[in-house]
Design a protein around this motif. Structure first.
Motif, short mmCIF file in Angstrom:
data_model
loop_
_atom_site.label_atom_id
_atom_site.label_comp_id
_atom_site.label_asym_id
_atom_site.label_seq_id
_atom_site.Cartn_x
_atom_site.Cartn_y
_atom_site.Cartn_z
N ARG A 14 0.94 -0.90 -0.13
CA ARG A 14 0.33 0.10 0.24
C ARG A 14 1.02 0.87 -0.27
O ARG A 14 0.23 2.44 -0.02
CB ARG A 14 -0.86 0.21 1.32
CG ARG A 14 -1.97 -0.50 1.14
CD ARG A 14 -2.98 -0.98 -0.24
NE ARG A 14 -3.54 -2.03 -0.44
CZ ARG A 14 -4.50 -1.85 -0.75
NH1 ARG A 14 -4.56 -0.97 -1.83
NH2 ARG A 14 -5.67 -2.61 -1.12
N LYS A 15 2.42 0.99 -0.36
CA LYS A 15 2.80 2.18 -0.14
C LYS A 15 3.25 2.34 -1.31
O LYS A 15 3.23 1.99 -2.43
CB LYS A 15 4.91 2.23 0.50
CG LYS A 15 4.03 1.12 1.95
CD LYS A 15 5.90 1.68 2.65
CE LYS A 15 5.22 1.09 3.89
NZ LYS A 15 7.26 1.25 4.21
N GLY A 52 8.53 -6.92 -1.34
CA GLY A 52 8.84 -6.13 -0.02
C GLY A 52 9.58 -4.86 -0.30
O GLY A 52 10.15 -4.43 1.39
N LEU A 53 10.22 -4.78 -1.10
CA LEU A 53 10.90 -3.73 -1.81
C LEU A 53 9.98 -2.11 -2.22
O LEU A 53 10.16 -2.04 -3.32
CB LEU A 53 11.93 -3.58 -2.42
CG LEU A 53 13.05 -4.50 -2.03
CD1 LEU A 53 14.29 -4.76 -2.84
CD2 LEU A 53 14.09 -4.63 -0.72
N PRO A 54 9.69 -1.02 -1.10
CA PRO A 54 8.93 0.08 -1.62
C PRO A 54 10.05 1.02 -2.32
O PRO A 54 9.93 2.02 -2.16
CB PRO A 54 8.29 0.79 -0.44
CG PRO A 54 9.24 0.67 0.58
CD PRO A 54 10.46 -0.67 0.03
N ILE A 55 10.07 0.29 -3.65
CA ILE A 55 10.82 1.30 -4.54
C ILE A 55 10.19 1.28 -5.82
O ILE A 55 8.96 0.08 -6.43
CB ILE A 55 12.34 1.01 -4.81
CG1 ILE A 55 12.20 -0.92 -5.14
CG2 ILE A 55 13.33 0.44 -3.07
CD1 ILE A 55 13.89 -1.00 -5.25
N ARG A 56 10.65 2.42 -6.95
CA ARG A 56 9.22 2.08 -7.88
C ARG A 56 10.40 1.65 -9.36
O ARG A 56 10.94 2.06 -10.35
CB ARG A 56 9.64 3.66 -8.41
CG ARG A 56 9.06 4.63 -7.41
CD ARG A 56 8.53 5.74 -7.71
NE ARG A 56 7.93 5.61 -9.54
CZ ARG A 56 6.54 6.06 -8.96
NH1 ARG A 56 5.87 5.53 -7.87
NH2 ARG A 56 5.63 5.88 -9.54
N ASP A 140 0.25 0.28 -10.99
CA ASP A 140 -0.70 0.83 -10.08
C ASP A 140 0.17 0.25 -8.63
O ASP A 140 -0.19 0.86 -7.39
CB ASP A 140 -1.73 -0.27 -10.21
CG ASP A 140 -2.76 0.59 -10.90
OD1 ASP A 140 -2.72 1.88 -11.35
OD2 ASP A 140 -4.13 0.00 -11.20
N HIS A 141 0.34 -0.96 -8.69
CA HIS A 141 1.67 -1.55 -7.12
C HIS A 141 2.76 -0.65 -6.88
O HIS A 141 2.89 -1.01 -5.70
CB HIS A 141 2.61 -2.68 -7.55
CG HIS A 141 1.30 -4.13 -7.69
ND1 HIS A 141 0.94 -4.52 -6.43
CD2 HIS A 141 1.82 -5.08 -8.42
CE1 HIS A 141 0.96 -5.57 -6.73
NE2 HIS A 141 0.86 -6.00 -8.00
N ILE A 142 3.52 0.08 -7.60
CA ILE A 142 4.36 0.84 -7.37
C ILE A 142 3.09 2.28 -6.39
O ILE A 142 4.36 3.14 -5.93
CB ILE A 142 5.40 1.51 -7.90
CG1 ILE A 142 4.85 2.10 -9.29
CG2 ILE A 142 6.15 0.16 -8.53
CD1 ILE A 142 6.13 2.47 -10.61
N GLN A 143 2.41 1.71 -6.98
CA GLN A 143 1.47 3.60 -6.38
C GLN A 143 0.31 3.35 -5.07
O GLN A 143 -0.17 4.09 -4.41
CB GLN A 143 0.69 3.80 -7.34
CG GLN A 143 1.42 4.91 -9.49
CD GLN A 143 1.71 5.76 -8.90
OE1 GLN A 143 3.42 6.00 -9.01
NE2 GLN A 143 0.68 6.75 -8.54
N GLY A 144 1.16 2.23 -4.73
CA GLY A 144 0.48 1.60 -3.29
C GLY A 144 -1.31 1.08 -3.88
O GLY A 144 -2.00 0.45 -3.03
N LYS A 145 -1.43 0.45 -4.94
CA LYS A 145 -2.88 0.10 -5.50
C LYS A 145 -2.51 -1.45 -5.67
O LYS A 145 -1.58 -1.83 -6.14
CB LYS A 145 -3.25 1.18 -6.61
CG LYS A 145 -3.41 2.49 -5.81
CD LYS A 145 -3.35 3.18 -7.67
CE LYS A 145 -3.56 4.45 -7.20
NZ LYS A 145 -4.28 5.33 -8.37
N LEU A 146 -3.93 -1.33 -6.02
CA LEU A 146 -3.93 -3.23 -5.75
C LEU A 146 -5.13 -3.50 -6.95
O LEU A 146 -5.97 -2.73 -6.90
CB LEU A 146 -4.62 -4.25 -4.73
CG LEU A 146 -3.18 -4.03 -4.18
CD1 LEU A 146 -3.75 -4.67 -2.42
CD2 LEU A 146 -1.79 -4.79 -4.14
#
Length: 186
Positions: A14-15, A52-56, A140-146
């Motif tokens: 969600r990040k 597990g990594l909040p990177i673009r 969408d994943h890198i924007q915190g969306k599913l």
């Protein structure tokens, strides 16, 4: 090396992810590991938050054969969708972080995306059809969306117990997963 895929319910999914630069540690290995993980799980895309990594960073490989002929294979670093055009069309999507759930998702057929590849070369590319759809899903994943966020309220309610079960690890996936609510065994 195959990495565990983070399951629905983990906060990292969600990040809104952060941009990286060419000095990101072990980036080439991470990209290689992500491709190995995605292929082993029979996926066509994988985003860094899913490991597990909040990177673009996300990867896409819709190649129809093992040699990559007639397919679409790319690494997307710091991607930005500049424009989505066309009449939205429905297609049944799934997600490696949400196993056993597949739903129709409406997406526009054309997408203009700006990104850097694994060699830090900048690209601006117009994608259509399936490559555009996969890129939108991974973006969408890198924007915190599913993809489940696009569903109507009733459909979300009907899926709630299945999604909660995934968070608790009460699911069988054909690949290694990390579940956010799974109780630790003593």
């Amino acid at each position: 090396m195959k990495l565990p895929i983070v399951a629905y319910g983990d906060p990292v999914l969600r990040k809104v992810c952060v941009s990286i630069d060419e000095n990101y540690p072990d980036l080439k290995k991470l990209i290689s590991d992500m491709f190995e993980t995605m292929h082993a799980a029979s996926g066509v895309g994988l985003a860094a938050p899913q490991v597990g990594l909040p990177i673009r960073l996300f990867i896409v490989d819709t190649s129809p054969d093992e040699e990559g002929k007639d397919g679409f294979k790319r690494v997307f670093l710091n991607a930005k969708i500049l424009e989505e055009t066309g009449e939205p069309w429905a297609f049944t999507e799934g997600c490696l972080s949400i196993p056993e759930i597949r739903e129709d998702v409406m997406r526009k057929p054309n997408v203009l995306v700006e990104y850097y590849d694994e060699n830090w070369k900048r690209h601006e590319e117009l994608l259509t059809g399936m490559p555009a759809r996969v890129v939108q899903h991974e973006y969408d994943h890198i924007q915190g969306k599913l993809f489940t966020d696009t569903l109507g309220l009733l459909r979300k309610r009907l899926l709630k117990s299945k999604l909660d079960a995934i968070s608790r690890g009460e699911i069988r996936a054909e690949y290694k997963m990390k579940f956010p609510q799974q109780r630790r065994k003593r």
